[in-house]
Scaffold this active site. Structure first.
Site, short mmCIF file in Angstrom:
data_model
loop_
_atom_site.label_atom_id
_atom_site.label_comp_id
_atom_site.label_asym_id
_atom_site.label_seq_id
_atom_site.Cartn_x
_atom_site.Cartn_y
_atom_site.Cartn_z
N GLU A 82 -5.37 -8.43 1.15
CA GLU A 82 -5.83 -8.10 2.51
C GLU A 82 -7.31 -7.80 2.49
OE1 GLU A 82 -3.94 -4.94 4.70
OE2 GLU A 82 -1.93 -5.69 4.27
N GLU A 108 0.80 -1.23 0.00
CA GLU A 108 0.00 0.00 0.00
C GLU A 108 0.83 1.28 0.00
OE1 GLU A 108 -2.82 -0.07 3.20
OE2 GLU A 108 -3.95 -1.72 2.33
#
Ligand code: GAL
Length: 480
Positions: A391, A201
């Site tokens: 995720e 991320e």
């Protein structure tokens, strides 16, 4: 009553509602009978759990490890909820040999973890810490012995402090520093490990760390943020090239946060704000590797990125990833607001949405359809060939009762999000894996230890582990 207490109360009330079917004779802990099975996802679909070094390892200064920005940041007063830190966390460093078998017990295929840069190169470059190298050998070997595939991520937010002292992600030299580290790690483990991710991320660590200052290293303002964007984008592609060069037959990916951005209503002011925020939430990092450049037209403040772009760079940010890791938790309902600089809008507080949705301990709306929308969104790009959900998960209040944790809300969260993943897959989206966030309750960045995401409960006083009902549900769901 503070925000956290309010959220907790709301969580309890919703849990109460979730338990209502019990009264009618259904199993309260595993939810209603499911309308899908593991087989519906196909036999090659991968199931796993994701973790991150700083959040689980502890041992922050053991066996030659150098400090990272998270060690420094969490040791500063007032930065983390309750002034907590990851010094010990759930001591995965000492307990990996008994923690990794949980993955197997849940009938999962994959253990996603990250290597801590400062455990391997305590100063970020130069001298190698053999004990750090040995540790990840043991982690990888334990996975393999348990029949679990190791999926490492090279960078999950913990740049060595020695490099931050030289400007960290703001300094273009980070491309060389990161390349040295990526080269070492992939040469070291490449014969045993085929599946790799470059960054976790990048939007989160650059924006929360260098624009909002809520995460390490705690810097603020666009002037600090913009150089980190370009340097992370360069590292993202360079890391991909290094993995492909060093690991024959590698499956090379990288991961992205994403969130479906939706206007609160059809008014132009909200729709325009969505366009700008969509750039930050979703487009900024996924478009350059595909050769689409930076989405400057829809967010003109990004024009300033030109200050850091050198000739030839827009070629260098391209890389043909084998998979895109999609990480999704919630959606963002956007309200236009001229006062907010640059983006002129912001996501609404979930408690102000009507009807009021279920909200997690992170103050995130539970919105299963959001993952479906983001899968469709990613799939529209011709350059994205393969998606893995790297995720997804939720934090709710947990209680251990007679060695059980009846986490009804989390179990239902997983079931509802998985149903939407399957819907996207059935509609032709090439999604081939799903990793839960996360294996163990752990250090949740600025939120400290109160927000628990694990499928396995951790008592942070005794380090005792108890598989939650959500973990038991996966075990049953994934059993052949
Ligand atoms: C992600 C992050 C994880 C974890 C999770 C839950 O953005 O990659 O490290 O913290 O959120 O908040």
């Amino acid at each position: 009553m503070n925000r956290r207490d309010l959220i907790r109360k709301l969580g309890m009330a919703t849990a109460g509602m979730a338990l209502a079917p019990y009264a009618k004779g259904m199993n309260p802990f595993l939810g209603p009978v499911l309308d899908f099975t593991r087989a519906d996802f196909g036999k090659d679909f991968l199931w796993g759990v994701a973790t991150a070094a700083y959040q689980i390892e502890g041992a922050w200064d053991r066996d030659g490890k150098g400090p990272s920005v998270w060690d420094t940041f969490s040791h500063r007063r007032g930065k983390i909820h309750n002034n907590e830190n990851g010094d010990v966390s759930c001591d995965f460093y000492g307990r990996f040999a008994t923690d990794i078998p949980f993955v197997k017990q849940m009938n999962m295929d994959v253990f996603r973890f990250s290597t801590a840069w400062a455990r391997i190169l305590p100063n970020g470059t130069g001298q190698v810490n053999q004990k750090g190298i040995d540790f990840y050998h043991r982690v990888i070997d334990t996975c393999l012995e348990n029949g679990v595939q190791p999926w490492p991520t090279l960078y999950h937010w913990d740049i060595p402090q020695a490099l931050e002292d030289k400007g960290g992600w703001q300094n273009r030299d980070v491309v060389g520093w990161f390349s040295e580290y990526a080269d070492l790690v992939t040469r070291t483990y490449g014969d045993k490990v085929k599946n790799w991710m470059v960054l976790n991320e990048p939007m989160a660590f650059t924006a929360i760390g260098y624009l909002l200052g809520v995460h390490a290293p705690g810097k603020q303002w666009p002037k600090n943020f913009l150089p980190t964007v370009h340097h992370a984008t360069l590292c993202q592609a360079e890391g991909g090239r290094i993995i492909r060069r060093n690991v024959p037959g590698a499956n090379v990916g990288t991961t992205f946060s994403c969130s479906s951005a939706e206007p609160v209503n059809g008014n132009k002011v909200h729709r325009e704000a969505v366009k700008r925020l969509d750039v930050l939430f979703n487009r900024l990092y996924i478009e350059p590797p595909q050769g689409l450049g930076y989405p400057i037209d829809d967010l003109p403040m990004l024009r300033k990125l030109e200050n850091w772009i050198q000739p030839g760079d827009m070629e260098k940010v391209k890389f043909d990833f084998d998979f895109y890791g999609l990480q999704n938790y919630t959606r963002s309902v956007i309200k236009g607001n001229g006062i907010i600089p640059f983006v002129k809008g912001s996501p609404m507080q979930p408690k102000n949405l009507k009807p009021r949705p279920e909200i997690t301990e992170m103050n995130w709306e539970v919105h299963p359809m959001g993952i479906y929308k983001m899968l469709k969104y990613f799939a529209k790009y011709p350059g994205i060939k393969n998606i893995i959900v790297t995720e997804n998960g939720a934090s709710f209040p947990d209680k251990v009762e007679n060695a059980r944790v009846h986490d009804v809300q989390r179990t239902r969260f997983y079931q509802d999000y998985l149903r939407e993943v399957l819907r996207a897959k059935r509609e032709g989206v090439n999604v081939n894996g799903y990793f839960c966030w996360t294996l163990l309750d752990n250090f949740e960045w600025a939120e400290g230890y109160d927000t628990r995401f694990g499928l396995v409960h951790v008592d942070f006083e005794t380090q005792e582990r108890v598989m939650k009902d959500s973990g038991l549900w996966f075990k049953e769901f994934l059993a052949d």
